[in-house]
Design a protein around this motif. Structure first.
Motif, PDB file in Angstrom:
ATOM      1  N   ARG A   1      18.085   2.237  69.167  1.00 41.08           N
ATOM      2  CA  ARG A   1      17.317   1.007  69.373  1.00 41.08           C
ATOM      3  C   ARG A   1      17.528   0.469  70.786  1.00 41.08           C
ATOM      4  N   ALA A   2      18.748   0.597  71.315  1.00 39.44           N
ATOM      5  CA  ALA A   2      19.051   0.102  72.664  1.00 39.44           C
ATOM      6  C   ALA A   2      18.422   0.977  73.746  1.00 39.44           C
ATOM      7  N   SER A   3      18.441   2.294  73.544  1.00 42.71           N
ATOM      8  CA  SER A   3      17.978   3.204  74.596  1.00 42.71           C
ATOM      9  C   SER A   3      16.494   3.554  74.494  1.00 42.71           C
ATOM     10  N   ARG A   4      15.977   3.676  73.283  1.00 33.83           N
ATOM     11  CA  ARG A   4      14.583   4.082  73.076  1.00 33.83           C
ATOM     12  C   ARG A   4      13.975   3.326  71.896  1.00 33.83           C
ATOM     13  N   PRO A   5      13.756   2.031  72.042  1.00 33.95           N
ATOM     14  CA  PRO A   5      13.217   1.259  70.918  1.00 33.95           C
ATOM     15  C   PRO A   5      11.860   1.768  70.435  1.00 33.95           C
ATOM     16  N   ASP A   6      11.133   2.432  71.313  1.00 31.39           N
ATOM     17  CA  ASP A   6       9.826   2.974  70.928  1.00 31.39           C
ATOM     18  C   ASP A   6       9.945   4.108  69.902  1.00 31.39           C
ATOM     19  N   LEU A   7      11.132   4.708  69.804  1.00 32.19           N
ATOM     20  CA  LEU A   7      11.340   5.811  68.870  1.00 32.19           C
ATOM     21  C   LEU A   7      12.106   5.393  67.617  1.00 32.19           C
ATOM     22  N   TYR A   8      12.395   4.098  67.498  1.00 30.16           N
ATOM     23  CA  TYR A   8      13.155   3.635  66.333  1.00 30.16           C
ATOM     24  C   TYR A   8      12.375   3.974  65.063  1.00 30.16           C
ATOM     25  N   PRO A   9      13.026   4.590  64.070  1.00 27.69           N
ATOM     26  CA  PRO A   9      12.291   5.078  62.899  1.00 27.69           C
ATOM     27  C   PRO A   9      11.734   3.965  62.011  1.00 27.69           C
ATOM     28  N   GLN A  10      10.649   4.298  61.336  1.00 28.75           N
ATOM     29  CA  GLN A  10      10.048   3.393  60.361  1.00 28.75           C
ATOM     30  C   GLN A  10      10.615   3.620  58.965  1.00 28.75           C
ATOM     31  N   VAL A  11      11.183   4.799  58.742  1.00 33.39           N
ATOM     32  CA  VAL A  11      11.802   5.148  57.466  1.00 33.39           C
ATOM     33  C   VAL A  11      12.880   6.188  57.736  1.00 33.39           C
ATOM     34  N   LEU A  12      13.936   6.173  56.925  1.00 34.15           N
ATOM     35  CA  LEU A  12      15.017   7.142  57.064  1.00 34.15           C
ATOM     36  C   LEU A  12      15.114   7.998  55.807  1.00 34.15           C
ATOM     37  N   LEU A  13      15.293   9.301  55.992  1.00 33.33           N
ATOM     38  CA  LEU A  13      15.650  10.210  54.909  1.00 33.33           C
ATOM     39  C   LEU A  13      17.113  10.550  55.114  1.00 33.33           C
TER      40      LEU A  13
END
Length: 160
Positions: free
Chosen positions: A47-59
């Protein structure tokens, strides 16, 4: 390891690994106490380094509500990260009357093709705790999918 994929292509867009010293012993049913802190640190770093890639769901490799306390690692991480989560376990917890023998028998008779599944129903309460899902055409060993946090059972199965 945290791997972020695009959906539906599943193209890997981010991967991070953290080596940690594990100080807690492995105790079945308490995996979250060992692994959740590391997963949460990886998510915080992303989230700190690439907030654009923060997941919408986790498996997560483990259980959600298909767990002796109805709160496996997928549920714990979902609550702490405030993200929808799905538990995807390789082995079945024998809980609430579910046995490996019964599941193995149903697997042989019901799972023939990729995407086939059957519900894992508590013999104590009648609730569906998850599903056994065949993920490839030639596999004879299902994965056990259960809701972690903020996701429906149907969506959890479809994502896996």
């Amino acid at each position: 390891t945290l791997v972020v994929c695009e959906f539906p292509s599943l193209k890997v867009v981010y991967e991070a690994t953290s080596t940690v010293r594990v100080t807690e012993a492995y105790i079945p049913g308490f995996l979250a106490f060992r692994e959740a802190p590391c997963i949460l640190r990886l998510l915080t770093s992303l989230r700190a380094s690439r907030p654009d890639l923060y997941p919408q769901v986790l498996l997560l490799d483990g259980n959600g509500v298909l767990h002796p306390r109805r709160c496996g690692i997928a549920s714990t991480v979902g609550v702490l990260a405030d993200l929808p989560t799905v538990g995807v376990a390789k082995n079945l917890f024998q809980i609430e009357g579910l046995t490996r023998e019964d599941v193995a028998e149903t697997t042989r008779s019901s799972l023939k093709s990729k995407g086939d599944f059957f519900p894992l129903v508590s013999r104590t309460t009648g609730e569906t705790l998850g599903v056994a899902l065949q993920t490839t055409h030639d596999s004879r060993k299902p994965v056990f999918v259960s809701v972690g946090h903020r996701i429906s059972p149907a969506t959890a199965r479809l994502l896996v």
